[in-house]
Design a protein around this motif. Structure first.
Motif, PDB file in Angstrom:
ATOM      1  N   MET A 179      72.341   3.777 -29.652  1.00  0.00           N
ATOM      2  CA  MET A 179      72.203   4.435 -30.926  1.00  0.00           C
ATOM      3  C   MET A 179      71.304   3.723 -32.109  1.00  0.00           C
ATOM      4  O   MET A 179      71.412   2.642 -32.192  1.00  0.00           O
ATOM      5  CB  MET A 179      73.705   4.643 -31.779  1.00  0.00           C
ATOM      6  CG  MET A 179      73.588   4.773 -33.187  1.00  0.00           C
ATOM      7  SD  MET A 179      73.661   6.355 -33.833  1.00  0.00           S
ATOM      8  CE  MET A 179      72.643   5.975 -35.391  1.00  0.00           C
ATOM      9  N   THR A 180      70.437   4.293 -32.156  1.00  0.00           N
ATOM     10  CA  THR A 180      69.370   3.939 -32.979  1.00  0.00           C
ATOM     11  C   THR A 180      69.352   4.439 -34.648  1.00  0.00           C
ATOM     12  O   THR A 180      69.518   5.501 -34.718  1.00  0.00           O
ATOM     13  CB  THR A 180      67.729   3.946 -32.377  1.00  0.00           C
ATOM     14  OG1 THR A 180      67.736   5.158 -32.125  1.00  0.00           O
ATOM     15  CG2 THR A 180      67.691   3.131 -31.204  1.00  0.00           C
ATOM     16  N   GLY A 181      68.777   3.539 -35.378  1.00  0.00           N
ATOM     17  CA  GLY A 181      68.801   4.178 -36.876  1.00  0.00           C
ATOM     18  C   GLY A 181      67.418   5.020 -36.999  1.00  0.00           C
ATOM     19  O   GLY A 181      66.569   5.054 -35.829  1.00  0.00           O
ATOM     20  N   VAL A 182      67.421   5.951 -37.880  1.00  0.00           N
ATOM     21  CA  VAL A 182      66.375   6.604 -38.321  1.00  0.00           C
ATOM     22  C   VAL A 182      65.237   6.133 -39.047  1.00  0.00           C
ATOM     23  O   VAL A 182      65.725   5.126 -39.856  1.00  0.00           O
ATOM     24  CB  VAL A 182      66.576   8.012 -38.482  1.00  0.00           C
ATOM     25  CG1 VAL A 182      67.586   8.774 -37.690  1.00  0.00           C
ATOM     26  CG2 VAL A 182      67.280   7.931 -40.234  1.00  0.00           C
ATOM     27  N   GLY A 221      78.100  -2.260 -35.171  1.00  0.00           N
ATOM     28  CA  GLY A 221      78.730  -1.887 -36.631  1.00  0.00           C
ATOM     29  C   GLY A 221      80.020  -1.238 -36.395  1.00  0.00           C
ATOM     30  O   GLY A 221      80.600  -0.950 -37.595  1.00  0.00           O
ATOM     31  N   GLY A 222      80.240  -0.661 -35.421  1.00  0.00           N
ATOM     32  CA  GLY A 222      81.485   0.175 -35.454  1.00  0.00           C
ATOM     33  C   GLY A 222      82.571  -0.821 -34.827  1.00  0.00           C
ATOM     34  O   GLY A 222      83.270  -0.166 -33.796  1.00  0.00           O
ATOM     35  N   ARG A 223      82.888  -1.847 -35.282  1.00  0.00           N
ATOM     36  CA  ARG A 223      83.905  -2.719 -34.801  1.00  0.00           C
ATOM     37  C   ARG A 223      85.208  -2.003 -34.721  1.00  0.00           C
ATOM     38  O   ARG A 223      85.526  -1.324 -35.558  1.00  0.00           O
ATOM     39  CB  ARG A 223      83.857  -4.041 -35.504  1.00  0.00           C
ATOM     40  CG  ARG A 223      84.798  -4.983 -35.051  1.00  0.00           C
ATOM     41  CD  ARG A 223      84.271  -6.549 -35.497  1.00  0.00           C
ATOM     42  NE  ARG A 223      84.654  -6.455 -36.843  1.00  0.00           N
ATOM     43  CZ  ARG A 223      85.818  -7.046 -37.086  1.00  0.00           C
ATOM     44  NH1 ARG A 223      86.697  -7.533 -36.249  1.00  0.00           N
ATOM     45  NH2 ARG A 223      86.156  -7.196 -38.587  1.00  0.00           N
ATOM     46  N   GLN A 224      86.016  -2.280 -33.501  1.00  0.00           N
ATOM     47  CA  GLN A 224      87.129  -1.587 -33.426  1.00  0.00           C
ATOM     48  C   GLN A 224      88.235  -1.971 -34.802  1.00  0.00           C
ATOM     49  O   GLN A 224      88.425  -3.270 -35.088  1.00  0.00           O
ATOM     50  CB  GLN A 224      88.006  -2.185 -32.193  1.00  0.00           C
ATOM     51  CG  GLN A 224      87.825  -1.067 -31.097  1.00  0.00           C
ATOM     52  CD  GLN A 224      88.382   0.205 -31.308  1.00  0.00           C
ATOM     53  OE1 GLN A 224      89.545   0.289 -31.828  1.00  0.00           O
ATOM     54  NE2 GLN A 224      87.762   1.293 -30.876  1.00  0.00           N
ATOM     55  N   ILE A 271      74.483   2.320 -43.183  1.00  0.00           N
ATOM     56  CA  ILE A 271      74.895   1.448 -42.045  1.00  0.00           C
ATOM     57  C   ILE A 271      74.825   2.260 -40.944  1.00  0.00           C
ATOM     58  O   ILE A 271      74.474   1.824 -39.777  1.00  0.00           O
ATOM     59  CB  ILE A 271      76.388   0.697 -42.217  1.00  0.00           C
ATOM     60  CG1 ILE A 271      76.290  -0.394 -43.112  1.00  0.00           C
ATOM     61  CG2 ILE A 271      76.686   0.455 -40.953  1.00  0.00           C
ATOM     62  CD1 ILE A 271      77.498  -0.933 -43.525  1.00  0.00           C
ATOM     63  N   ALA A 272      75.353   3.635 -40.733  1.00  0.00           N
ATOM     64  CA  ALA A 272      75.555   4.197 -39.539  1.00  0.00           C
ATOM     65  C   ALA A 272      74.061   5.075 -39.407  1.00  0.00           C
ATOM     66  O   ALA A 272      73.602   5.170 -38.307  1.00  0.00           O
ATOM     67  CB  ALA A 272      76.441   5.644 -39.576  1.00  0.00           C
ATOM     68  N   ARG A 273      73.110   5.061 -40.419  1.00  0.00           N
ATOM     69  CA  ARG A 273      71.797   6.045 -40.157  1.00  0.00           C
ATOM     70  C   ARG A 273      70.720   5.060 -40.361  1.00  0.00           C
ATOM     71  O   ARG A 273      69.572   5.496 -39.789  1.00  0.00           O
ATOM     72  CB  ARG A 273      71.872   7.157 -41.418  1.00  0.00           C
ATOM     73  CG  ARG A 273      72.640   8.363 -41.359  1.00  0.00           C
ATOM     74  CD  ARG A 273      72.280   9.293 -40.003  1.00  0.00           C
ATOM     75  NE  ARG A 273      73.262  10.271 -39.716  1.00  0.00           N
ATOM     76  CZ  ARG A 273      74.319  10.238 -39.073  1.00  0.00           C
ATOM     77  NH1 ARG A 273      74.551   9.108 -38.236  1.00  0.00           N
ATOM     78  NH2 ARG A 273      75.173  11.291 -39.034  1.00  0.00           N
ATOM     79  N   PRO A 315      82.115   4.638 -37.876  1.00  0.00           N
ATOM     80  CA  PRO A 315      81.864   5.066 -36.411  1.00  0.00           C
ATOM     81  C   PRO A 315      82.037   6.442 -36.358  1.00  0.00           C
ATOM     82  O   PRO A 315      81.221   7.149 -35.570  1.00  0.00           O
ATOM     83  CB  PRO A 315      83.313   4.629 -35.778  1.00  0.00           C
ATOM     84  CG  PRO A 315      84.073   3.980 -36.942  1.00  0.00           C
ATOM     85  CD  PRO A 315      83.269   3.885 -38.168  1.00  0.00           C
ATOM     86  N   VAL A 316      82.484   7.240 -37.616  1.00  0.00           N
ATOM     87  CA  VAL A 316      82.413   8.747 -37.284  1.00  0.00           C
ATOM     88  C   VAL A 316      81.024   9.290 -37.550  1.00  0.00           C
ATOM     89  O   VAL A 316      80.716  10.054 -36.712  1.00  0.00           O
ATOM     90  CB  VAL A 316      83.410   9.393 -38.494  1.00  0.00           C
ATOM     91  CG1 VAL A 316      82.986  11.062 -38.605  1.00  0.00           C
ATOM     92  CG2 VAL A 316      84.856   9.280 -37.922  1.00  0.00           C
TER      93      VAL A 316
END
Lengths: 274, 309
Positions: A1-4, B11-14, B113-115, B189-190
């Protein structure tokens, strides 16, 4: 998974700005205020506040009760996780759901009900009293409520690892002539140690800072049954803010050291668990 | 501190708190139950004993003691005392505000953080989890230090007529601190699992940032958001240590429900303490039922991307 790329999607600047602002306002600046207040003490005053006999007795009690509760939870958690993953039995789903109750139940409720169950005239305490076992208002009561509040951690760290465990690995061990005990010791145990340790550390960290449930069941006597969190509150009630901050800094240092250990353990678990 | 090396880069630590339950779908294969029957029976018995004694018995005891004098007395205990009524009211005021603040933060943090990838992202992820490692009492203490009338900020606020400590704003702040990570750590994580493809497609078709959020991102993460809100709310309504410290314990003014339970217990009004505790217990049970209902939806595959054939 990479950032955009930051140009492909909007909201990076606004999102990051707000995240950092809110994190600073609610968490970082208040924590810094605590360190700043403790730093207003001279080194000698800091030691007098944070390392007095009473404070040391409180750290010792907090550390050993949390460690004992976490160790008990490793034993209980391994049994419960094993049973939930490997066997089918009536009410299995219900038992599985009940494991999460300590995370959802307010700690004040836990403290209230445990203090009443284990009081000398309580449902359980009345049977322990003739045996000379005192739980309520003693350090064993503290361990007991910490076992309750930390119960889900070991179960929930071990459960996914057990469920993912390659059944073939056990079968292969059996084919190669390993008896049950050898298969358990050589194959299962090494896989279960990292998640069990992670669960131990999580339960330990939770127990170290716990307050709500403990004050109900402990007599909160200085030097005897006073945990570190209770000592901080008594210092606050005496308006000894800097002393309270000094003890809090010691407690924070322990928690952050544990956080680092937990992070390492989780990486270890992920490597082992595949 | 080299924290960034301590956590995986995803970044999606349990999460230690709400772990998706892998056992819910039943034991994986029948031959795994090939342990001898006496081992099976002993372990199942032991498990029922552990969970029953540690969790089941206290739950039964709460409702037994609450209802010991009948429904009439139960209702009277809950509604007759103005301080108890105010505690319920205060909890219903404070918790939603704290949860709301953390929802706005959680969405912003998860989006960033996710994007995106940026320097300090790993540290940010670690810092978001920080409040979970802080004792609730310390969480309350830091706000007492910050807002005490003798401190710089507290003195200025007092001179300008703002009361933070021993008042609802202090309760909201302390509650927001202890429930800080819940929403963000569910959403990160979602959002990572969903991936940015749909949003990129919408963007290339000319959607504004606002449209993007309301029509794509929010619908996609709604179950994760609901899950985080429910867990966050349960903790917010049940929080004790942090609010104990900042509340000043003024009966009828700053006592929330859990604080009121403790005060009733100290006053030896055990039936009333259990009455109020039973309401909090019901809340916890409703939370767990909601959690069990939502969890399968979290594991569902994300909807197919826009451009897929």
């Amino acid at each position: 998974m990479t950032g955009v790329s930051r140009r492909a999607l909007p909201g990076f600047g606004l999102g990051l700005g707000y995240t950092v602002f809110y994190l600073s306002a609610v968490v970082l600046i208040p924590l810094a205020a605590c360190a700043w207040k403790a730093a207003s003490l001279s080194p000698a005053e800091f030691v007098a506040a944070a390392w007095s006999d009473r404070a040391r007795a409180a750290y010792t009690l907090s550390l050993w009760t949390a460690a004992a509760a976490a160790a008990i939870n490793v034993a209980l958690g391994l049994v419960v996780a094993w049973t939930l993953v490997r066997y089918e039995f009536p009410f299995r789903r219900l038992v599985d759901a009940l494991v999460d109750v300590p995370l959802a139940l307010p700690t004040a409720v836990a403290g209230l009900v445990y203090a009443s169950l284990y009081a000398p005239n309580g449902w359980v305490g009345q049977y322990l009293e003739p045996l000379g076992i005192k739980v309520a208002y003693t350090e064993y009561g503290i361990v007991l409520v910490l076992v309750f509040t930390g119960f889900p951690f070991v179960v929930r760290t071990v459960q996914p690892v057990l469920a993912d465990l390659d059944a073939e690995m056990e079968e292969a061990a059996a084919v190669l002539g390993a008896d049950r005990w050898q298969a358990f010791r050589r194959v299962l145990l090494p896989t279960l140690i990292p998640p069990a340790l992670t669960g131990f550390a999580l339960a330990f960290a939770r127990g170290l800072g716990e307050y709500g449930s403990v004050i109900f069941i402990s007599s909160n006597m200085p030097y005897r049954t006073e945990i570190a969190a209770v000592l901080i509150v008594s210092r606050l009630e005496e308006y000894a803010y800097a002393e309270a901050a000094a003890i809090a800094v010691v407690l924070l240092a322990m928690s952050f050291a544990l956080l680092a250990v937990i992070n390492l353990l989780e990486r270890w678990t992920q490597r082992h668990g595949g | 501190m080299a924290v960034e090396t301590l956590i995986p880069a995803s970044g999606g630590r349990q999460p230690p708190v709400p772990v998706p339950d892998p056992g819910a779908d039943g034991p994986r294969s029948p031959d795994r139950a090939a342990d001898p029957w006496y081992v099976r029976y002993a372990l199942v018995g032991l498990t029922l004993l552990i969970v029953g004694g540690l969790v089941g018995l206290p739950l039964v005891a709460v409702f037994h003691h609450a209802l010991a004098n009948g429904l009439g007395a139960y209702w009277h205990n809950l509604t007759a005392d103005p301080d108890t009524r105010h505690a319920v009211f205060l909890t219903l005021m404070v918790a939603p505000v704290a949860v709301g603040l953390n929802v706005i933060f959680g969405i912003a943090a998860a989006w960033v953080i996710a994007r995106f990838r940026f320097p300090g992202r790993t540290i940010l992820t670690t810092l978001i989890d920080l409040p979970f490692s802080v004792s609730p009492v310390v969480a309350g203490l830091v706000f007492v230090l910050l807002f005490s009338p003798t401190g710089p900020l507290g003195g200025w606020l007092r001179d300008n007529g703002f009361q933070v400590l021993f008042a609802p704003p202090g309760l909201v702040l302390a509650t927001a601190f202890v429930t800080f990570p819940f929403v963000a750590r569910e959403l990160i994580p979602v959002l990572e699992a969903i991936g940015p493809e749909e949003e990129l497609a919408a963007r290339s078709l000319g959607a504004s940032g606002w449209e993007l959020f309301w029509r794509i991102t929010l619908p996609n993460m709604k179950w994760g958001l609901l899950y985080g809100v429910i867990l966050c709310n349960a903790r917010a309504m049940g929080e004790f240590g942090a609010v104990y410290v900042v509340s000043g314990r003024i009966g009828g003014r700053t006592d929330t429900m859990p604080l009121r339970v403790e005060k009733l217990f100290q006053e030896y009004n055990t039936p009333a303490a259990f009455g109020l505790a039973s309401v909090l217990t019901l809340l916890a049970l409703v939370t767990l039922v909601a959690k069990v209902l939502i969890e399968p939806r979290l594991r569902e595959k994300p909807p197919p991307s826009v451009g897929e054939p």
